[in-house]
Design a protein around this motif. Structure first.
Motif, PDB file in Angstrom:
ATOM      1  N   PHE A  66       0.829  -1.203   0.000  1.00 60.20           N
ATOM      2  CA  PHE A  66       0.000   0.000   0.000  1.00 60.20           C
ATOM      3  C   PHE A  66       0.868   1.259   0.000  1.00 60.20           C
ATOM      4  CE2 PHE A  66      -2.783  -3.224   1.754  1.00 60.20           C
ATOM      5  CZ  PHE A  66      -4.005  -2.933   1.188  1.00 60.20           C
ATOM      6  N   VAL A  67       1.961   1.217   0.753  1.00 60.57           N
ATOM      7  CA  VAL A  67       2.803   2.399   0.916  1.00 60.57           C
ATOM      8  C   VAL A  67       3.384   2.866  -0.416  1.00 60.57           C
ATOM      9  CG1 VAL A  67       4.923   3.267   1.975  1.00 60.57           C
ATOM     10  CG2 VAL A  67       3.345   1.879   3.319  1.00 60.57           C
ATOM     11  N   VAL A  68       3.794   1.919  -1.261  1.00 55.04           N
ATOM     12  CA  VAL A  68       4.461   2.303  -2.512  1.00 55.04           C
ATOM     13  C   VAL A  68       3.484   2.580  -3.648  1.00 55.04           C
ATOM     14  CG1 VAL A  68       6.544   1.020  -1.905  1.00 55.04           C
ATOM     15  CG2 VAL A  68       4.783  -0.096  -3.263  1.00 55.04           C
ATOM     16  N   ARG A  69       2.202   2.369  -3.444  1.00 50.26           N
ATOM     17  CA  ARG A  69       1.238   2.592  -4.526  1.00 50.26           C
ATOM     18  C   ARG A  69       1.235   4.031  -5.050  1.00 50.26           C
ATOM     19  NH1 ARG A  69      -4.207  -0.436  -2.624  1.00 50.26           N
ATOM     20  NH2 ARG A  69      -5.117   1.167  -3.965  1.00 50.26           N
ATOM     21  N   PRO A  70       1.309   5.063  -4.195  1.00 46.70           N
ATOM     22  CA  PRO A  70       1.376   6.421  -4.752  1.00 46.70           C
ATOM     23  C   PRO A  70       2.611   6.660  -5.615  1.00 46.70           C
ATOM     24  CG  PRO A  70       0.680   6.506  -2.461  1.00 46.70           C
ATOM     25  CD  PRO A  70       1.112   5.090  -2.722  1.00 46.70           C
ATOM     26  N   LEU A  71       3.717   6.017  -5.280  1.00 47.17           N
ATOM     27  CA  LEU A  71       4.918   6.155  -6.108  1.00 47.17           C
ATOM     28  C   LEU A  71       4.665   5.557  -7.492  1.00 47.17           C
ATOM     29  CD1 LEU A  71       7.882   6.910  -6.469  1.00 47.17           C
ATOM     30  CD2 LEU A  71       8.503   4.684  -5.479  1.00 47.17           C
ATOM     31  N   ALA A 116      15.397 -14.719   2.113  1.00 44.66           N
ATOM     32  CA  ALA A 116      14.009 -15.044   1.773  1.00 44.66           C
ATOM     33  C   ALA A 116      13.054 -13.891   2.097  1.00 44.66           C
ATOM     34  CB  ALA A 116      13.575 -16.323   2.481  1.00 44.66           C
ATOM     35  N   PRO A 117      13.022 -13.383   3.343  1.00 43.96           N
ATOM     36  CA  PRO A 117      12.113 -12.258   3.607  1.00 43.96           C
ATOM     37  C   PRO A 117      12.497 -10.993   2.850  1.00 43.96           C
ATOM     38  CG  PRO A 117      13.484 -12.720   5.528  1.00 43.96           C
ATOM     39  CD  PRO A 117      13.663 -13.865   4.587  1.00 43.96           C
ATOM     40  N   ILE A 118      13.796 -10.809   2.557  1.00 50.25           N
ATOM     41  CA  ILE A 118      14.204  -9.624   1.790  1.00 50.25           C
ATOM     42  C   ILE A 118      13.645  -9.698   0.374  1.00 50.25           C
ATOM     43  CG2 ILE A 118      16.184  -8.430   0.765  1.00 50.25           C
ATOM     44  CD1 ILE A 118      17.766  -9.144   3.285  1.00 50.25           C
ATOM     45  N   LEU A 119      13.768 -10.853  -0.267  1.00 52.88           N
ATOM     46  CA  LEU A 119      13.229 -11.022  -1.617  1.00 52.88           C
ATOM     47  C   LEU A 119      11.704 -10.905  -1.620  1.00 52.88           C
ATOM     48  CD1 LEU A 119      15.465 -13.948  -2.929  1.00 52.88           C
ATOM     49  CD2 LEU A 119      15.475 -11.568  -3.717  1.00 52.88           C
ATOM     50  N   LEU A 120      11.079 -11.449  -0.580  1.00 54.16           N
ATOM     51  CA  LEU A 120       9.625 -11.326  -0.464  1.00 54.16           C
ATOM     52  C   LEU A 120       9.213  -9.861  -0.379  1.00 54.16           C
ATOM     53  CD1 LEU A 120       6.877 -12.814  -0.010  1.00 54.16           C
ATOM     54  CD2 LEU A 120       7.339 -12.601   2.439  1.00 54.16           C
ATOM     55  N   LEU A 121       9.944  -9.091   0.413  1.00 53.32           N
ATOM     56  CA  LEU A 121       9.669  -7.663   0.560  1.00 53.32           C
ATOM     57  C   LEU A 121       9.790  -6.942  -0.778  1.00 53.32           C
ATOM     58  CD1 LEU A 121       9.201  -5.225   2.469  1.00 53.32           C
ATOM     59  CD2 LEU A 121      11.678  -5.131   2.758  1.00 53.32           C
ATOM     60  N   VAL A 122      10.829  -7.267  -1.543  1.00 53.06           N
ATOM     61  CA  VAL A 122      11.028  -6.633  -2.846  1.00 53.06           C
ATOM     62  C   VAL A 122       9.870  -6.959  -3.793  1.00 53.06           C
ATOM     63  CG1 VAL A 122      12.488  -6.603  -4.912  1.00 53.06           C
ATOM     64  CG2 VAL A 122      13.537  -6.557  -2.648  1.00 53.06           C
ATOM     65  N   MET A 123       9.457  -8.223  -3.820  1.00 53.47           N
ATOM     66  CA  MET A 123       8.361  -8.620  -4.705  1.00 53.47           C
ATOM     67  C   MET A 123       7.052  -7.940  -4.303  1.00 53.47           C
ATOM     68  SD  MET A 123       9.708 -10.505  -6.970  1.00 53.47           S
ATOM     69  CE  MET A 123      11.235  -9.581  -6.721  1.00 53.47           C
ATOM     70  N   ARG A 124       6.838  -7.808  -2.994  1.00 57.99           N
ATOM     71  CA  ARG A 124       5.603  -7.160  -2.532  1.00 57.99           C
ATOM     72  C   ARG A 124       5.594  -5.682  -2.918  1.00 57.99           C
ATOM     73  NH1 ARG A 124       0.417  -7.759  -2.150  1.00 57.99           N
ATOM     74  NH2 ARG A 124      -0.504  -6.296  -0.681  1.00 57.99           N
ATOM     75  N   MET A 125       6.740  -5.038  -2.819  1.00 54.35           N
ATOM     76  CA  MET A 125       6.820  -3.631  -3.211  1.00 54.35           C
ATOM     77  C   MET A 125       6.607  -3.471  -4.711  1.00 54.35           C
ATOM     78  SD  MET A 125       9.954  -2.329  -0.764  1.00 54.35           S
ATOM     79  CE  MET A 125       9.826  -0.616  -1.269  1.00 54.35           C
ATOM     80  N   LEU A 126       7.094  -4.420  -5.506  1.00 56.84           N
ATOM     81  CA  LEU A 126       6.847  -4.372  -6.952  1.00 56.84           C
ATOM     82  C   LEU A 126       5.358  -4.532  -7.250  1.00 56.84           C
ATOM     83  CD1 LEU A 126       9.827  -6.427  -8.447  1.00 56.84           C
ATOM     84  CD2 LEU A 126       9.437  -3.959  -8.592  1.00 56.84           C
ATOM     85  N   GLN A 127       4.682  -5.385  -6.484  1.00 60.49           N
ATOM     86  CA  GLN A 127       3.234  -5.533  -6.657  1.00 60.49           C
ATOM     87  C   GLN A 127       2.514  -4.200  -6.418  1.00 60.49           C
ATOM     88  OE1 GLN A 127       2.171  -8.799  -3.952  1.00 60.49           O
ATOM     89  NE2 GLN A 127       1.546  -9.951  -5.754  1.00 60.49           N
ATOM     90  N   GLY A 128       2.831  -3.550  -5.297  1.00 61.83           N
ATOM     91  CA  GLY A 128       2.187  -2.273  -4.990  1.00 61.83           C
ATOM     92  C   GLY A 128       2.536  -1.199  -6.006  1.00 61.83           C
ATOM     93  N   PHE A 129       3.784  -1.192  -6.451  1.00 63.38           N
ATOM     94  CA  PHE A 129       4.244  -0.227  -7.453  1.00 63.38           C
ATOM     95  C   PHE A 129       3.453  -0.394  -8.752  1.00 63.38           C
ATOM     96  CE2 PHE A 129       7.434   1.097 -10.693  1.00 63.38           C
ATOM     97  CZ  PHE A 129       7.591   2.415 -10.292  1.00 63.38           C
ATOM     98  N   HIS A 493      -4.485   6.754  -4.973  1.00 65.11           N
ATOM     99  CA  HIS A 493      -3.649   5.795  -4.248  1.00 65.11           C
ATOM    100  C   HIS A 493      -3.190   6.310  -2.895  1.00 65.11           C
ATOM    101  CE1 HIS A 493      -3.587   2.580  -7.150  1.00 65.11           C
ATOM    102  NE2 HIS A 493      -3.434   3.467  -8.109  1.00 65.11           N
ATOM    103  N   VAL A 494      -3.168   7.620  -2.686  1.00 60.81           N
ATOM    104  CA  VAL A 494      -2.931   8.130  -1.335  1.00 60.81           C
ATOM    105  C   VAL A 494      -4.142   7.793  -0.458  1.00 60.81           C
ATOM    106  CG1 VAL A 494      -2.656  10.197   0.090  1.00 60.81           C
ATOM    107  CG2 VAL A 494      -1.332   9.957  -2.013  1.00 60.81           C
ATOM    108  N   GLY A 495      -5.337   7.996  -0.994  1.00 60.95           N
ATOM    109  CA  GLY A 495      -6.551   7.714  -0.233  1.00 60.95           C
ATOM    110  C   GLY A 495      -6.725   6.241   0.077  1.00 60.95           C
ATOM    111  N   THR A 496      -6.585   5.390  -0.950  1.00 66.13           N
ATOM    112  CA  THR A 496      -6.783   3.957  -0.733  1.00 66.13           C
ATOM    113  C   THR A 496      -5.546   3.304  -0.116  1.00 66.13           C
ATOM    114  OG1 THR A 496      -6.072   3.488  -3.001  1.00 66.13           O
ATOM    115  CG2 THR A 496      -8.427   3.740  -2.622  1.00 66.13           C
ATOM    116  N   GLY A 497      -4.362   3.695  -0.590  1.00 71.54           N
ATOM    117  CA  GLY A 497      -3.143   3.045  -0.130  1.00 71.54           C
ATOM    118  C   GLY A 497      -2.728   3.446   1.266  1.00 71.54           C
TER     119      GLY A 497
END
Length: 552
Positions: A66-71, A116-129, A493-497
């Motif tokens: 959600f955080v990276v969606r506005p970006l 593993a959690p670092i790669l997961l974090l990167v993939m999740r941020m790509l999803q939001g982006f 995306h600021v409102g929803t994210g």
């Protein structure tokens, strides 16, 4: 000489809507399947953190999307206004699909450790982006194809994709678990919903590649003119910048609050506070989401007749009126024994306020060692509502349950093992007293009034869909073609994210601070009330606007 793109037959409006909606529903599916599997993901990627902290870390990873969606909205909005709508949302859907499939292929913590959690974090941020760019592209593309008198109806199909994506995610998870079995699903079957995205991505790309650029964008390109600077024109000029602010504070903060309250906080409330069985909650939420899906299109259609503003204001006002009594009625319907116990044996904590900390620990590291903190943490973890009474300085906290009083213990200065034992002793005595007073350990399935629960949740959905259904048309009609993608994507995306994405954690923090299980609803009420006032005073009616003439 006419190039191949211009020579290609123009797709019909139904094809445009279907292709855009299918791709967007796929992206919502990818986004939601992670949240639905947070518990399983926690065990595989945060195995060294302990059960509670692992779950919190998984939710925080979910929240980063959600955080990276506005970006993503800014980056893809810029490209969409500079290079075209079609190309941009082909990129966003590909990025989302690749990131989702990658999550299904990632080695877990036992295999590669902290990577593993670092790669997961990167993939999740790509999803939001990626999602930050997808919604704006799909909405603008459909709106620029739709006739003015059907713009609300046509964009309403894009609005319903969030519900369709959630339905798809829950359905695939339930079916996969039933086919492979619960044990196998927890071990390896959880990867299947992620890997399925490869097939969905292929279908979505095949459909979208058949589309042409939107008519409004092609006309703007043909007319030429000065070089476009989407950021400067959207946010650096008062003509467009004021509508960005109106869109954010007059529409989107309410949409984020109302939609996420109805869909996600209601689920959290039933699971964490009312102690309803998780399978029952999933089935009820799936039914509510499926039944309410058509309402997005319905309210979009209504807005084509009476206007965007009155329909969205209706949704906001209904939410303001229904939220508090609705959640109180939900308690009586889903866990009547809890409602009865709260009425007959209210709980009071008598403690020195100076020793009481906020019962909210997002990383699971706070000790909560004072007698007040120990008592409150036990009640907060149990989802029990209580009130606070000030006691004399330095006294040990006492919990009154009806007419029974249970003294807490002072844990300051104790070593971790002794503190754990002291807290366990208080918890044992409090739980015994709670059961004696009629407080149930979980909701009794035989006493749950499922039709009433369904009806209450549907009221929340009517409010959410009345606000969300016409929203896409209202947003695109506020901005000129030159900056439409950029200008409408950021406030969305600021409102929803941010407002919506932060709602579960912020609402729970308010509950923990006050001790009242309904106090967290003020988060939704506050944002919605502000938006209703801003919309009533400053939001213009945009129904039927000429998309090419806006800003000229």
């Amino acid at each position: 000489m006419t190039d191949a793109k211009e020579a290609r037959a123009e797709p019909g409006l139904r094809t445009v809507v279907a292709a855009s909606a299918t791709g967007t529903a796929f992206e919502w599916y990818d986004f939601f399947v992670f949240g639905a599997l947070a518990t399983v993901i926690a065990r595989h990627f945060f195995a060294d953190a302990g059960e509670t902290v692992a779950y919190i870390l998984a939710l925080l990873t979910f929240g980063l999307g959600f955080v990276v969606r506005p970006l993503g909205a800014l980056v893809f909005g810029w490209f969409g206004d500079r290079t075209g709508r079609k190309t941009t949302f082909l990129v966003t859907i590909t990025l989302m699909g690749v990131a989702t499939v990658a999550i299904g292929l990632l080695p877990d913590y036992d295999q590669i450790g902290i990577a593993a959690p670092i790669l997961l974090l990167v993939m999740r941020m790509l999803q939001g982006f990626a999602l930050g760019g997808e919604y704006g592209g799909a909405v603008v593309y459909v709106a620029e194809h739709a006739p003015a008198k059907k713009r609300g109806l046509m964009t309403g199909w894009i609005q319903t994709t969030a519900a369709l994506g959630l339905i798809g995610a829950l359905s695939v998870i339930l079916i996969t678990r039933a086919v492979v079995g619960a044990e196998a699903f927890d071990e390896w079957g959880w990867r299947i919903p992620f890997l399925l995205s490869a097939l969905l991505l292929g279908v979505s790309l095949w459909i979208r590649l058949k589309l042409n650029e939107s008519p409004a964008y092609r006309r703007m390109e043909a007319e030429g003119g000065e070089r476009r600077a989407p950021f400067k024109e959207a946010f650096g000029t008062w003509r467009n910048g004021r509508f960005v602010l109106i869109a954010l504070f007059g529409i989107m903060i309410a949409q984020g609050a109302v939609w996420y309250c109805g869909y996600f906080y209601a689920r959290f409330f039933m699971e964490r506070v009312l102690r309803v069985d998780t399978n029952t909650i999933d089935l009820v939420m799936l039914a509510v989401t499926a039944v309410s899906a058509f309402l997005y299109v319905f309210f979009g259609w209504i807005s084509d007749r009476i206007g965007r503003k009155p329909v969205m204001l209706f949704g906001m006002i209904l939410a303001l009126v229904a939220i508090f009594p609705g959640f109180q009625a939900l308690t009586r319907a889903a866990n009547p024994a809890l409602a009865e116990a709260q009425a007959s044996s209210p709980i009071v904590i008598m403690a020195d306020p100076a020793t009481c900390a906020l019962q909210f620990d997002p990383i699971g590291k706070t000790a909560f060692a004072s007698s007040c903190d120990i008592a409150k943490s036990v009640l907060s973890n149990a989802g029990i509502s209580y009130s606070n009474v000030e006691a004399a300085p330095g006294t040990v906290a006492v919990v009154r349950i009806g007419s029974v009083e249970i003294a807490s213990v002072e844990g300051g200065g104790l070593d971790p093992a002794a503190l754990k034992a002291a807290r366990a002793g208080v918890e044992t005595r409090l739980k015994a007293a709670l059961l004696e007073a009629g407080y149930p350990a979980k909701a009794d399935p035989e006493r749950i009034n499922l039709p009433m629960v369904f009806g209450i949740l549907m009221i929340f959905m009517v409010a959410a869909t009345a606000l969300y259904g016409p929203q896409a048309a209202a947003l695109v009609e506020l901005f000129p073609t030159r900056v439409r993608y950029t200008a409408m994507s950021l406030p969305y995306h600021v409102g929803t994210g941010w407002v919506g994405g932060m709602l579960p954690a912020a609402s729970f923090a308010l509950v923990a601070w006050s001790g009242n299980i309904y106090f967290g609803l003020w988060y939704t009420i506050g944002f919605t009330a502000v938006a209703a006032v801003v919309a009533l005073i400053w939001l213009p009616e945009t129904k039927g606007r000429d998309m090419d003439a806006i800003g000229t």
